[in-house]
Scaffold this active site. Structure first.
Site, PDB file in Angstrom:
ATOM      1  N   ASP A 169       9.840   3.531  10.591  1.00 40.22           N
ATOM      2  CA  ASP A 169      10.045   3.642   9.151  1.00 40.22           C
ATOM      3  C   ASP A 169       8.720   3.913   8.434  1.00 40.22           C
ATOM      4  OD1 ASP A 169      11.564   3.663   6.886  1.00 40.22           O
ATOM      5  OD2 ASP A 169      12.242   1.599   7.042  1.00 40.22           O
ATOM      6  N   LYS A 171       9.685   8.343   4.786  1.00 36.83           N
ATOM      7  CA  LYS A 171       9.890   9.150   3.596  1.00 36.83           C
ATOM      8  C   LYS A 171       8.581   9.660   3.014  1.00 36.83           C
ATOM      9  CE  LYS A 171      14.110   6.620   2.486  1.00 36.83           C
ATOM     10  NZ  LYS A 171      14.058   5.692   3.624  1.00 36.83           N
ATOM     11  N   MET A 180       5.833  -3.437  -4.959  1.00 34.71           N
ATOM     12  CA  MET A 180       6.100  -2.124  -5.549  1.00 34.71           C
ATOM     13  C   MET A 180       5.900  -2.123  -7.066  1.00 34.71           C
ATOM     14  SD  MET A 180       9.343  -1.145  -3.084  1.00 34.71           S
ATOM     15  CE  MET A 180       9.711  -2.843  -2.575  1.00 34.71           C
TER      16      MET A 180
END
Lengths: 263, 263
Positions: free
Chosen positions: B36, B57, B169
């Site tokens: 990931d 990503k 985040m």
């Protein structure tokens, strides 16, 4: 004589396989190991050269005074030894590590911190659920039900956040705290109790805020346990058939003991 | 053909030494590894026999659709292979593990979960502080500032709990969220930012709710980072002189690579 050092090692929830590689290496080079409450006593097999001192508060012994523990660490470090202080879970969560770090820093002793798996993570793994779910909540609250002044957290404020609750040291008041939470959250909010999470003794009960206290009592679950509450926990029930697949421990028959792993 | 299985491995914050023994063993026996975002790419050295598939990503690639990842895991497990799905931190916290677990269970695939160190714990270790302190707070809140519907958590409610805040985040909105928190908490409440916590790239800034956004910007700190807020964090500043002692990584000169450790 060269100054030694202290490594504050987080032992995780019990299963020695959940130690980090870094923790295992610290233990392997330890001259002195100070073992805290609730740490799996088999951890000493990873520190074959060390003098082991148990400073726990259970097992019928009187509590070892905190100041004594701090003096012990300083004394051995001054003799040039590598002292490994072992605490359960992650030492930086409900571990009173702050006090020990402050004392060691004041004494000029070098400290290294090694993280570990806190019990609530192991409890979620045992249940086969995530602590958060982007559909259900924006986070998780790790809270102790056992406060220094014998008061309780403000459960209503915590419930109002809508987050998953991971409650440590709450088993002695599980009925009352669930009732209080149910005044804000729906009584069918998913809830679970995991005793000895992340160890071979792990036992689980799943239900709702309205049922979990009775279910846990009926199953004979007591301390040490984690109480989990929130919608993210709700997926546990549907996975119950495959609980066996969430095994803990290791296969001794295959010779895969932790000792072998770090040999 | 015998059915394979999936092991969901939490890779921790980056330093391979912070993997658990159990994670290292799962990787060593992996046939297929799905990596990931944000996982230290060197982790593949622990899975020498595995086919490695990057499903991250970042790095200029388009996002790998979640449904595709889930189908990949099922396909390889049905071929009798051991699939290791690797996520950063602890997969059970902000890792969207719930979705993948549900898909695998629906498909009848056996899943084992291996916990890891979540970044906020590594951030606290890097700062040399505990996430909780029994004089200061009764717990810690792990919250993401990045919600699915692009709204924000209710910072005022979270601040009112009096707990340590570990914000994931949040760097893209650090100035506004600190300002909002400062409307409830004192602006001199201790705060810190730790970028790449628990990796060799770790960088830290310490200050207060009133100063940390500017300090982090001045230091060039950006994502991925943890923002820590609360009185328990305040002890970091006084330890700053001994920061070097809170090292991460391992001594390659001593031959202590993770590979050696599990050989």
């Amino acid at each position: 004589m060269a100054m030694g050092k202290v490594t504050l090692v987080s032992a995780g929830p019990g299963d020695l396989e959940l130690l980090t590689l870094k923790a295992a290496r610290a233990l392997a080079s330890a001259d002195v190991v100070l073992l805290d409450d609730l740490v799996n006593p088999e951890i000493v097999t990873l520190a074959p050269q060390a003098r082991v001192i148990r400073v726990g508060k259970r097992g019928g012994c009187r509590s070892t005074p905190q100041a004594f523990i701090e003096r012990l660490m300083q004394r051995y470090a001054r003799r040039g030894l590598h002292v490994v202080r072992v605490k359960g879970g992650d030492a930086l969560l409900f571990g009173r590590a702050g006090e020990e770090l402050a004392a060691l820093h004041s004494a000029g002793v070098t400290v290294e911190i090694v993280n570990g798996i806190s019990s609530a993570f192991a409890a979620a793994a045992g249940l086969g659920v995530s602590l958060t779910h982007r559909d259900h909540c924006q986070g998780v609250i790790f809270v102790t039900a056992h406060l220094r002044d014998h008061s309780e957290p403000d459960w209503t404020v915590l419930a109002a956040t809508g987050m998953t609750l991971a409650i440590y040291m709450g088993m002695s008041r599980i009925a009352s705290l669930c009732a209080t939470l149910a005044a804000t959250l729906a009584s069918d909010t998913p809830a679970a109790v995991v005793q000895w999470a992340g160890s071979t003794k792990e036992r689980r009960a799943t239900g709702t805020l309205g049922t979990i206290a009775a279910l846990a009592q009926a199953a004979g679950l007591g301390s040490p346990a984690i109480i989990l509450v929130g919608k993210a926990i709700g997926e546990a029930a549907s996975f119950s058939l495959s609980h066996a697949s969430f095994g803990v421990g290791y296969d001794e028959d295959a010779g895969q003991t932790p000792q072998r792993l770090i040999a």
